[in-house]
Motif scaffolding. Structure first.
Motif, PDB file in Angstrom:
ATOM      1  N   ARG A  77       0.848  -1.187   0.000  1.00  0.00           N
ATOM      2  CA  ARG A  77       0.000   0.000   0.000  1.00  0.00           C
ATOM      3  C   ARG A  77       0.882   1.236   0.000  1.00  0.00           C
ATOM      4  O   ARG A  77       1.711   1.409   0.902  1.00  0.00           O
ATOM      5  N   LEU A  78       0.701   2.073  -1.007  1.00  0.00           N
ATOM      6  CA  LEU A  78       1.413   3.337  -1.087  1.00  0.00           C
ATOM      7  C   LEU A  78       0.522   4.461  -0.558  1.00  0.00           C
ATOM      8  O   LEU A  78      -0.690   4.431  -0.743  1.00  0.00           O
ATOM      9  N   SER A  79       1.161   5.443   0.063  1.00  0.00           N
ATOM     10  CA  SER A  79       0.448   6.621   0.542  1.00  0.00           C
ATOM     11  C   SER A  79       1.150   7.873   0.039  1.00  0.00           C
ATOM     12  O   SER A  79       2.371   7.881  -0.143  1.00  0.00           O
ATOM     13  N   CYS A  80       0.371   8.922  -0.177  1.00  0.00           N
ATOM     14  CA  CYS A  80       0.940  10.198  -0.598  1.00  0.00           C
ATOM     15  C   CYS A  80       0.128  11.309   0.046  1.00  0.00           C
ATOM     16  O   CYS A  80      -1.070  11.419  -0.197  1.00  0.00           O
ATOM     17  N   ALA A  81       0.806  12.115   0.861  1.00  0.00           N
ATOM     18  CA  ALA A  81       0.148  13.218   1.547  1.00  0.00           C
ATOM     19  C   ALA A  81       0.557  14.539   0.914  1.00  0.00           C
ATOM     20  O   ALA A  81       1.754  14.800   0.714  1.00  0.00           O
ATOM     21  N   ALA A  82      -0.438  15.359   0.605  1.00  0.00           N
ATOM     22  CA  ALA A  82      -0.203  16.663  -0.004  1.00  0.00           C
ATOM     23  C   ALA A  82      -0.354  17.760   1.045  1.00  0.00           C
ATOM     24  O   ALA A  82      -1.210  17.678   1.931  1.00  0.00           O
ATOM     25  N   SER A  83       0.461  18.782   0.919  1.00  0.00           N
ATOM     26  CA  SER A  83       0.361  19.944   1.797  1.00  0.00           C
ATOM     27  C   SER A  83       0.704  21.197   0.992  1.00  0.00           C
ATOM     28  O   SER A  83       1.290  21.114  -0.080  1.00  0.00           O
ATOM     29  N   GLY A  84       0.294  22.348   1.551  1.00  0.00           N
ATOM     30  CA  GLY A  84       0.559  23.610   0.859  1.00  0.00           C
ATOM     31  C   GLY A  84      -0.728  24.197   0.320  1.00  0.00           C
ATOM     32  O   GLY A  84      -1.774  24.124   0.951  1.00  0.00           O
ATOM     33  N   SER A  85      -0.679  24.738  -0.887  1.00  0.00           N
ATOM     34  CA  SER A  85      -1.825  25.421  -1.498  1.00  0.00           C
ATOM     35  C   SER A  85      -2.711  24.411  -2.227  1.00  0.00           C
ATOM     36  O   SER A  85      -2.668  24.276  -3.450  1.00  0.00           O
ATOM     37  N   ILE A  86      -3.559  23.746  -1.452  1.00  0.00           N
ATOM     38  CA  ILE A  86      -4.416  22.678  -1.985  1.00  0.00           C
ATOM     39  C   ILE A  86      -5.754  23.259  -2.415  1.00  0.00           C
ATOM     40  O   ILE A  86      -6.445  23.887  -1.618  1.00  0.00           O
ATOM     41  N   PHE A  87      -6.150  23.027  -3.667  1.00  0.00           N
ATOM     42  CA  PHE A  87      -7.461  23.426  -4.150  1.00  0.00           C
ATOM     43  C   PHE A  87      -8.487  22.381  -3.739  1.00  0.00           C
ATOM     44  O   PHE A  87      -8.162  21.194  -3.643  1.00  0.00           O
ATOM     45  N   SER A  88      -9.731  22.831  -3.544  1.00  0.00           N
ATOM     46  CA  SER A  88     -10.772  21.873  -3.149  1.00  0.00           C
ATOM     47  C   SER A  88     -11.062  20.868  -4.252  1.00  0.00           C
ATOM     48  O   SER A  88     -11.393  19.717  -3.980  1.00  0.00           O
ATOM     49  N   ILE A  89     -10.966  21.306  -5.504  1.00  0.00           N
ATOM     50  CA  ILE A  89     -11.115  20.406  -6.640  1.00  0.00           C
ATOM     51  C   ILE A  89      -9.710  20.103  -7.174  1.00  0.00           C
ATOM     52  O   ILE A  89      -8.998  20.989  -7.636  1.00  0.00           O
ATOM     53  N   ASN A  90      -9.341  18.833  -7.106  1.00  0.00           N
ATOM     54  CA  ASN A  90      -8.002  18.467  -7.557  1.00  0.00           C
ATOM     55  C   ASN A  90      -7.972  16.993  -7.920  1.00  0.00           C
ATOM     56  O   ASN A  90      -8.917  16.253  -7.630  1.00  0.00           O
ATOM     57  N   THR A  91      -6.921  16.591  -8.562  1.00  0.00           N
ATOM     58  CA  THR A  91      -6.692  15.187  -8.880  1.00  0.00           C
ATOM     59  C   THR A  91      -5.331  14.781  -8.327  1.00  0.00           C
ATOM     60  O   THR A  91      -4.350  15.505  -8.497  1.00  0.00           O
ATOM     61  N   MET A  92      -5.309  13.636  -7.683  1.00  0.00           N
ATOM     62  CA  MET A  92      -4.047  13.056  -7.214  1.00  0.00           C
ATOM     63  C   MET A  92      -3.969  11.628  -7.718  1.00  0.00           C
ATOM     64  O   MET A  92      -5.005  10.960  -7.898  1.00  0.00           O
ATOM     65  N   GLY A  93      -2.771  11.160  -7.920  1.00  0.00           N
ATOM     66  CA  GLY A  93      -2.634   9.798  -8.411  1.00  0.00           C
ATOM     67  C   GLY A  93      -1.178   9.381  -8.475  1.00  0.00           C
ATOM     68  O   GLY A  93      -0.312  10.008  -7.846  1.00  0.00           O
ATOM     69  N   TRP A  94      -0.952   8.342  -9.262  1.00  0.00           N
ATOM     70  CA  TRP A  94       0.368   7.726  -9.344  1.00  0.00           C
ATOM     71  C   TRP A  94       0.758   7.443 -10.782  1.00  0.00           C
ATOM     72  O   TRP A  94      -0.037   6.912 -11.559  1.00  0.00           O
ATOM     73  N   PHE A  95       1.969   7.806 -11.122  1.00  0.00           N
ATOM     74  CA  PHE A  95       2.633   7.343 -12.318  1.00  0.00           C
ATOM     75  C   PHE A  95       3.736   6.386 -11.875  1.00  0.00           C
ATOM     76  O   PHE A  95       4.140   6.383 -10.715  1.00  0.00           O
ATOM     77  N   ARG A  96       4.234   5.602 -12.802  1.00  0.00           N
ATOM     78  CA  ARG A  96       5.392   4.765 -12.510  1.00  0.00           C
ATOM     79  C   ARG A  96       6.350   4.775 -13.690  1.00  0.00           C
ATOM     80  O   ARG A  96       5.950   5.046 -14.824  1.00  0.00           O
ATOM     81  N   GLN A  97       7.603   4.465 -13.381  1.00  0.00           N
ATOM     82  CA  GLN A  97       8.631   4.508 -14.416  1.00  0.00           C
ATOM     83  C   GLN A  97       9.693   3.464 -14.159  1.00  0.00           C
ATOM     84  O   GLN A  97      10.117   3.273 -13.005  1.00  0.00           O
ATOM     85  N   VAL A  98      10.085   2.789 -15.227  1.00  0.00           N
ATOM     86  CA  VAL A  98      11.218   1.879 -15.191  1.00  0.00           C
ATOM     87  C   VAL A  98      12.304   2.459 -16.093  1.00  0.00           C
ATOM     88  O   VAL A  98      12.004   3.205 -17.027  1.00  0.00           O
ATOM     89  N   PRO A  99      13.560   2.109 -15.849  1.00  0.00           N
ATOM     90  CA  PRO A  99      14.656   2.667 -16.657  1.00  0.00           C
ATOM     91  C   PRO A  99      14.446   2.400 -18.143  1.00  0.00           C
ATOM     92  O   PRO A  99      14.102   1.281 -18.538  1.00  0.00           O
ATOM     93  N   GLY A 100      14.634   3.432 -18.941  1.00  0.00           N
ATOM     94  CA  GLY A 100      14.536   3.283 -20.380  1.00  0.00           C
ATOM     95  C   GLY A 100      13.129   3.404 -20.936  1.00  0.00           C
ATOM     96  O   GLY A 100      12.945   3.309 -22.153  1.00  0.00           O
TER      97      GLY A 100
END
Length: 122
Positions: free
Chosen positions: A19-42
């Motif tokens: 299970r991955l978690s990601c917490a956002a802080s700072g100037s957060i808009f009420s309408i927003n999208t959060m998610g995950w990308f992934r990358q492997v070398p190359g």
């Protein structure tokens, strides 16, 4: 400015869960999208899953039925529950934030997390 802090990566055997978690802080808009990308070398960074603050969701086909994205809007936190993990899920996973609904185009991303490594191996 928005800061993203990720946690939860690691080493897991094929068929296992993380299970991955990601917490956002700072100037957060009420309408927003959060998610995950992934990358492997190359390879290019690819969208894994995203969820907006009003419930819009997106998943890459290869994770449908195995991964679930959820959010706690009160905590500005997004979670990625990854089940039935496969070797091909091995990658660095990056959390992202966009100040709009239904936003999962990499070119629109301004805020990224630091990345967390997920390794699926026996």
């Amino acid at each position: 400015q928005v800061q993203l802090v990720e946690s939860g990566g690691g080493l897991v055997q094929p068929g296992g869960s993380l299970r991955l978690s990601c917490a956002a802080s700072g100037s957060i808009f009420s309408i927003n999208t959060m998610g995950w990308f992934r990358q492997v070398p190359g390879k290019e960074r690819e969208l894994v899953a995203a969820r907006s603050s009003v419930g819009s969701t997106a998943y890459v086909d290869s994770v449908k039925g195995r991964f679930t994205i959820s959010r706690d809007n009160a905590k500005n936190t997004v979670y990625l529950q990854m089940n039935s993990l496969k070797a091909e899920d091995t990658a660095v996973y990056y959390c992202y934030y966009i100040n709009r609904d239904r936003s999962w185009q990499i070119g629109d991303v301004r805020y990224w997390g630091q990345g967390t490594l997920v390794t699926v191996s026996s």
